[in-house]
Design a protein around this motif. Structure first.
Motif, PDB file in Angstrom:
ATOM      1  N   ARG A  99       0.918  -1.352  -0.021  1.00 16.98           N
ATOM      2  CA  ARG A  99      -0.014  -0.095  -0.071  1.00 16.98           C
ATOM      3  C   ARG A  99       0.827   1.206   0.162  1.00 16.98           C
ATOM      4  O   ARG A  99       0.589   2.204  -0.667  1.00 16.98           O
ATOM      5  N   PHE A 144       2.468   2.039  -3.427  1.00 19.08           N
ATOM      6  CA  PHE A 144       1.464   2.491  -4.430  1.00 19.08           C
ATOM      7  C   PHE A 144       1.155   4.115  -3.779  1.00 19.08           C
ATOM      8  O   PHE A 144       1.003   5.160  -4.420  1.00 19.08           O
ATOM      9  N   ASN A 185      -0.706   6.817  -6.507  1.00 19.51           N
ATOM     10  CA  ASN A 185      -1.647   5.806  -6.753  1.00 19.51           C
ATOM     11  C   ASN A 185      -2.219   5.027  -5.605  1.00 19.51           C
ATOM     12  O   ASN A 185      -1.954   5.146  -4.408  1.00 19.51           O
ATOM     13  N   ILE A 229      -4.441   1.393  -4.476  1.00 20.46           N
ATOM     14  CA  ILE A 229      -4.591   0.101  -4.889  1.00 20.46           C
ATOM     15  C   ILE A 229      -5.896  -0.295  -4.014  1.00 20.46           C
ATOM     16  O   ILE A 229      -5.757  -0.181  -2.857  1.00 20.46           O
ATOM     17  N   GLN A 269      -6.870  -6.070  -5.179  1.00 27.34           N
ATOM     18  CA  GLN A 269      -5.783  -6.034  -6.206  1.00 27.34           C
ATOM     19  C   GLN A 269      -4.687  -6.273  -5.698  1.00 27.34           C
ATOM     20  O   GLN A 269      -3.641  -6.839  -6.286  1.00 27.34           O
ATOM     21  N   ILE A 270      -4.529  -6.309  -4.313  1.00 35.54           N
ATOM     22  CA  ILE A 270      -3.267  -6.255  -3.527  1.00 35.54           C
ATOM     23  C   ILE A 270      -2.544  -7.870  -3.887  1.00 35.54           C
ATOM     24  O   ILE A 270      -1.389  -8.089  -4.041  1.00 35.54           O
ATOM     25  N   TYR A 320      -0.117  -8.484  -6.707  1.00 29.17           N
ATOM     26  CA  TYR A 320       1.212  -8.242  -6.811  1.00 29.17           C
ATOM     27  C   TYR A 320       2.064  -9.217  -6.019  1.00 29.17           C
ATOM     28  O   TYR A 320       3.131  -9.000  -5.763  1.00 29.17           O
TER      29      TYR A 320
END
Length: 167
Positions: A139, A142, A147, A149, A153-154, A157
């Motif tokens: 976090r 980003f 940005n 997130i 979506q985490i 990655y």
């Protein structure tokens, strides 16, 4: 008395000058954090894989098995693939480095505190995907690049989710 206009002008200048805003401090903090962040996605990615291997080596050693670490060639190819994958290719090198470093640190911590030798193989993978420390760190990567997130979506990655998706 002759200094009175001068003092008056200085007083007006200080009175009218705008104080430092929170937004300005935030921007300065982000800029300093950005400038202080290393830009080495390939090396950091390879370190992430090395730290993951050390964790699994500790696990296999604890159960009496053997473990073969990822070869340098495979690390290089895996990381080149990750960096150019649709997930990472639009991120800056600093953001990529930050993302890989979050996971690298998480694996190192698990190894250092002995978690790797205590959990099963499946539990280690689950622990890497659900690690609150790694998620919080991602976090911040980003946020540093201005940005956002979403929670869903985490996991995309995180290393094992990437591997499972075939990237």
């Amino acid at each position: 008395m002759k200094y009175l206009p001068f003092i008056f002008l200085i007083s007006i200048f200080f009175y009218c000058s705008e104080g430092k805003k929170y937004e300005d401090s935030y921007k300065e903090t982000l800029l300093l954090q950005y400038l202080a962040t290393p830009n080495a996605p390939q090396a950091t990615c390879e370190t992430m894989i090395t730290n993951k291997d050390l964790c699994f080596q500790a696990y296999y050693t604890s159960v009496g098995g053997s473990f073969t670490a990822t070869s340098a060639t495979v690390k290089t190819q895996t990381c080149q693939g990750l960096i150019t994958s649709p997930l990472y290719k639009n991120m800056s090198g600093i953001a990529q480095t930050c993302s890989f470093n979050c996971q690298s640190s998480d694996w190192k911590t698990k190894t250092d505190v002995g978690t790797c030798a205590q959990l099963t193989f499946t539990a280690l993978i689950e622990a890497s995907i659900t690690s609150p420390t790694a998620i919080s760190c991602l976090r911040s990567c980003f946020a540093t690049t201005n940005n956002q997130i979403a929670n869903d979506q985490i996991p995309l990655y995180l290393l094992f989710n990437i591997i499972q998706d075939g990237d």
